[in-house]
Write an enzyme that holds these catalytic residues in place. Structure first.
Site, PDB file in Angstrom:
ATOM      1  N   GLU A 142      -2.525   7.118 -15.065  1.00 48.52           N
ATOM      2  CA  GLU A 142      -1.717   7.468 -13.901  1.00 48.52           C
ATOM      3  C   GLU A 142      -0.600   6.459 -13.695  1.00 48.52           C
ATOM      4  O   GLU A 142       0.549   6.821 -13.449  1.00 48.52           O
ATOM      5  CB  GLU A 142      -2.600   7.510 -12.657  1.00 48.52           C
ATOM      6  CG  GLU A 142      -1.842   7.800 -11.372  1.00 48.52           C
ATOM      7  CD  GLU A 142      -2.763   7.912 -10.179  1.00 48.52           C
ATOM      8  OE1 GLU A 142      -2.389   8.579  -9.200  1.00 48.52           O
ATOM      9  OE2 GLU A 142      -3.872   7.337 -10.218  1.00 48.52           O
ATOM     10  N   GLU A 165     -10.293  13.633  -5.648  1.00 52.43           N
ATOM     11  CA  GLU A 165      -8.991  14.307  -5.574  1.00 52.43           C
ATOM     12  C   GLU A 165      -9.072  15.561  -6.423  1.00 52.43           C
ATOM     13  O   GLU A 165      -9.420  16.613  -5.943  1.00 52.43           O
ATOM     14  CB  GLU A 165      -7.872  13.361  -6.029  1.00 52.43           C
ATOM     15  CG  GLU A 165      -6.503  13.805  -5.579  1.00 52.43           C
ATOM     16  CD  GLU A 165      -5.488  12.675  -5.584  1.00 52.43           C
ATOM     17  OE1 GLU A 165      -4.318  12.976  -5.377  1.00 52.43           O
ATOM     18  OE2 GLU A 165      -5.874  11.510  -5.797  1.00 52.43           O
TER      19      GLU A 165
END
Length: 958
Positions: A751, A479
């Protein structure tokens, strides 16, 4: 109350102002800049109290020392981003600027040290070089060997200075006569390449020799054609062919200029880097090295030709922010063997960069390094990397000690698995190299709670790892994209911790470049996804980030640059909301990663997406109006102020009851409604404040917010008069909370609130990172509210010093390098008193709210100290079975003690016990919370004994 001030020394020179840190625009390094009329800033040092600048003078001289201009004395107290007063500079021009200032008492400083400014190439006509690419066949479906390009040239005697202007399609490393040019890595970085491609300017004068020279560069895929995106990603997003643009200019003493440029005369080959991908790592075969290929006399007869390719040179831009560099090195803290027999290295810190090692072994042996952020059951935890291989491979040439580190990749890791090492691996064999944008640190925080200090340190490390040329979401998996929602949440924190002005100014230029014609803002910038995904709180980065920069830097130019983009985004949302002004359609991320959302659907939080979307619509309309006010655009201000008012009214009609309950009844919903001023009546606001407190308490002061609510909720609680509730939310250690990851050994912000589960296993969700900075946005509250250091006016020209005392903290302190100098706030509670210590930079003032009394004072620059009596702890509750949750939490360790006692008594009843104790029903207390627990009387006896012990301990400490 006592007030003390420092005694001013009698030495006259100590009060004479000294000008320091002169800057052009926001550049720390002013070589190769693109501004022809760079604004000038400076800071003043002096021991004088209440010092104010009365006037200043600027002087500029050219490279020969000849005077370009001098302003004479200009009456002004301004020292930030002052307009360039001389003629516009031209391409390649070098000037030296210095400043002196006068104070109110007419003391004049000496001239500052000169600031050297050098412009880069400004127009396509400044370039005679052409973009070249190796003329060879390649398989564009897979990583290819990195090309080498070179050319030799002759330099005559008398070179006075030499400049290399260079960029690439891909990432490059340049060499001149066998020496590496500069210390940048992964240059030219990542921009919206089709519209903006950075070039760099290097002073290579010391590297040029009289006679024969050789200039060369190697190029990697980087972001240009390497794999980008999740789910396997895509290659060649910007183009298939790697390419180089380089222009070396040699200036002689007689004024002659010779240029060595990329053209058809260059030669190309491939070398030892067989593959280099940001996600997958680098493969290097030292047997394929070509010694001396960047030195004169190398035989490149077997090399092949290059060809000129097209590029609009009008898209070339000089850098706004600092480059990516190697910042520091971290030695191993442990080398050990995993349960499966793998050799693992722990560097003690989750970081971003790579491993450098030195090895001796036979030719053909391959060393393999795999990277991961965490261990799972003692093995390298690679599942969260998804499709990123994160593996470097080095094949030895077998010629004594060989040192290797990657050039064209980076990894997010704390642990490395080493395979193929000859003999025993020792800590002296390898080191982790920390890599990120070379930002200047400007902010610090510390308090009496060691876990909170570790949380703050984790926030800093998370920012460092994710501020690698663009503000990425995460640095480790497939990502590493510039997600707009993350930086929208984190921008205020970022602007305190580091000088991110140039860094974010560049990113905002990419946002504008990639914004659709209808105003929609892509979810990631630069835009590389298949879909745009314009969504609330993500697309609102178009308004939030420029405003955050303006508030913290005082630079209205960022608003000027971004104003059309800001308006376009609000216009887009207005079109989607329609006449109702309710954005209740389209895909929304909502309160992303609300802990109530299932691992497989992070958007399915407690708060209705349209509540989030409409709230942000109102906020962005207001920010556009605010920007218009700063820019003196009265018509725009009136229009967007009215639009914001209409959206608020629509929000209240649709989502708020007359009594003040907000649809979704969640912490995020109330935080949005209160912090974005969406509640029209005092009664509604009062009820929303009470309900916010109830919702937070009913959740046991555990986190119940995601990306949207987390940056707002502590401020909302404090503004509602519930300071202790905010501290209790901060200090919870159960999952989900800010401190739970700290107790689990985290060294960066995760996260997910539960990226790692209590049993040490990784969250089963497909999306799990251990280095995401967004949820660390609470640090902004620590800086502004707990320590009490905030800007009262944009750019900290006036400070707002308003510390919060609570949470059992005995001290907190923060310092920040403002545009005017370093500001400090520190408070300490001891012996029934609170001491507040404040340093106000020269040429600024502060509004100080004393924490014990609430008295407000205005002070000028200097060092100020106040001492006040604080209420004693005598009113702290005596704990009993009739104590409620708040009483237990007010005594350190009490809640944990009773919860653990209940768990030992009956593990099956812990969750019902916690729910009952958190209830907002009148009379909810410890006695009622254990109703229905087997052998309740025995448990009550144990609880009574534990509470008595806690009371005794508390009495002793008091």
């Amino acid at each position: 109350m006592t007030i003390t001030s420092p005694t001013t020394p009698d030495v006259t020179s100590s009060q004479t102002p000294r000008v320091r840190d002169v800057r052009a625009e926001h550049h720390r390094e002013a070589r190769g800049i693109g501004e022809t009329k760079p604004r000038v800033s400076w800071r003043t040092e002096t021991t004088a109290v209440n010092w104010r600048q009365r006037a200043y003078e600027l002087e500029a001289r050219d490279a020969n020392g000849d005077l370009i201009g001098v302003t004479g004395r200009l009456k002004s107290d301004a020292s930030l981003l002052q307009p360039w007063p001389f003629r516009p500079l031209t391409a390649r021009e070098r000037v030296a600027v210095r400043v002196r200032v006068w104070s109110d008492d007419e003391r004049v400083s000496d001239w500052s040290d000169p600031l050297d400014i050098e412009l880069g190439l400004l127009e396509p006509s400044d370039w005679t070089a052409r973009v070249i690419t190796p003329d060879r066949d390649e398989d564009f479906t897979t990583p290819q060997p990195c090309p080498l390009l070179r050319r030799e040239f002759d330099a005559q005697p008398g070179v006075t200075h030499a400049r290399l202007y260079i960029t690439a399609h891909g990432v490059y490393e340049a060499h001149l006569n066998g020496q590496r040019v500069g210390d940048h890595v992964l240059a030219p970085g990542w921009t919206s390449y089709d519209t903006r491609l950075r070039y760099q300017t290097f002073d290579v004068t010391p590297l040029v020799r009289t006679g024969r020279n050789a200039l060369g560069a190697l190029i990697g895929d980087g972001w240009y054609r390497g794999r980008l995106g999740f789910g396997g990603g895509r290659r060649n997003l910007y183009g298939q062919h790697l390419a180089l643009l380089a222009q070396l200019e040699l200036t002689y003493a007689d004024g002659r200029v010779e240029r060595v440029v990329t053209d058809e005369s260059w030669r190309a080959s491939t070398g030892p880097i067989l593959a280099a991908d940001l996600y997958d790592g680098e493969t290097y075969d030292a047997r394929r090295e070509a010694p001396g290929w960047t030195q004169a006399g190398f035989d490149d007869g077997a090399w092949h030709a290059v060809r000129v390719t097209s590029r609009d040179l009008a898209t070339l831009v000089a850098p706004d922010g600092p480059p990516v560099r190697r910042i520091e090195e971290r030695p191993p803290v442990r080398i050990f063997t995993s349960p499966s027999g793998k050799t693992l290295v722990d560097f003690g810190q989750n970081l971003v960069g790579w491993v450098r090692f030195t090895v001796r072994g036979e030719a053909g042996r391959t060393i393999t390094l795999r990277h991961a952020e965490v261990l799972e059951h003692g093995e390298l935890g690679t599942r969260p990397l998804r499709f990123a291989d994160a593996t470097d491979r080095y094949t030895l040439k077998g010629e004594g000690a060989e040192t290797y580190e990657p050039r064209f990749t980076f990894h997010g890791f704390r642990y490395a698995e080493v395979e193929g090492w000859p003999g025993e691996l020792t800590p002296s064999d390898l080191v982790a190299v920390v890599v990120h944008s070379d930002l200047e640190r400007t902010g610090w925080f510390e308090c009496s709670d060691s876990l909170v200090n570790k949380l703050h340190e984790n926030v800093v490390w998370g920012m460092r790892g994710n501020f690698l040329d663009v503000p990425t979401d995460c640095p480790q998996r497939d990502e590493r994209l510039g997600w707009t929602g993350d930086i929208a949440a984190f921008a205020p924190t970022a602007t305190f911790l580091y000088d991110v002005t140039g860094f974010l100014t560049s990113w905002l230029a990419d946002l504008t470049a990639d914004q659709r014609d209808d105003g929609a803002v892509p979810a990631v910038i630069p835009h590389v996804l298949n879909e745009t995904l314009p969504a609330a709180a993500w697309g609102d980065a178009a308004t939030i980030v420029p405003w955050a920069l303006y508030e913290r830097t005082g630079d209205a130019h960022v608003l000027e640059r971004q104003f059309d983009s800001m308006k376009a985004w609000v216009t887009y949302v207005h079109g989607r909301a329609g006449e109702t002004l309710l954005w209740d359609r389209d895909f929304q991320f909502g309160d992303w990663l609300d802990p109530a959302a299932p691992p497989t659907n992070p958007a399915a939080g407690r708060t209705l997406p349209s509540v989030v979307a409409t709230a942000y619509f109102a906020r962005s309309a207001e920010l556009v109006a605010n920007a218009a006010h700063v820019l003196n655009r009265a018509e725009d201000e009136r229009a967007y102020r009215a639009l914001a008012a209409d959206i608020r009214a629509a929000f209240a009609r649709e989502y708020v009851t007359t009594s003040g309950r907000v649809l979704s009844d969640s912490g995020t919903a109330y935080a949005l409604a209160l912090q974005f001023a969406l509640l029209p009546t005092p009664e509604q606001r009062a009820r929303a404040r009470r309900r916010l407190q109830e919702v937070v308490r009913e959740n046991g002061y555990l986190i119940s917010t995601g990306f949207v609510g987390t940056p707002l909720i502590c401020d909302a609680l404090c503004d509602a008069g519930n300071v202790e509730a905010a501290f209790r939310l901060l200090l919870q250690r159960e999952c989900p909370s800010w401190l739970y990851p700290v107790t689990m050994g985290a060294t960066t912000v995760w996260e997910r609130w539960d990226s790692m589960l209590p049993d040490g296993s990784i969250n089963p969700g497909e999306m799990t990172s251990f280095n995401h900075y967004a949820l660390g946005a609470v640090a902004d509250w620590l800086h502004r509210r707990v320590a009490g250091l905030a800007p009262a006016t944009p750019g900290y020209r006036r400070l707002d010093v308003r510390p919060l005392i609570g949470g059992g903290f005995t001290f907190a302190r923060a310092r920040h390098v403002t545009p005017y100098g370093e500001a400090r706030v520190a408070w300490r509670v001891h012996d029934g008193q609170v001491e507040l210590d404040v340093v106000v930079p020269p040429n600024t003032t502060a509004r100080v709210t004393l924490p014990a009394t609430g008295n407000v004072l205005d002070v000028g620059s200097g060092h100020h100290t106040w001492t006040q009596a604080v209420p004693s702890n005598a009113d702290r509750p005596v704990l009993s079975l009739d104590s409620d949750l708040d009483a237990l939490l007010s005594v350190p360790g009490a809640y944990d003690a009773v919860r653990d006692l209940v768990a030992r008594h009956s593990a099956d009843h812990v969750d019902p016990f916690k729910r009952a104790l958190r209830s907002s029903i009148v009379g909810a207390n410890l006695r009622r919370a254990v109703w229905g627990v087997p052998h309740r009387d025995a448990l009550l006896e144990k609880l009574t004994a534990a509470l008595d012990a806690l009371n005794t301990r508390e009495d002793a400490s008091t």
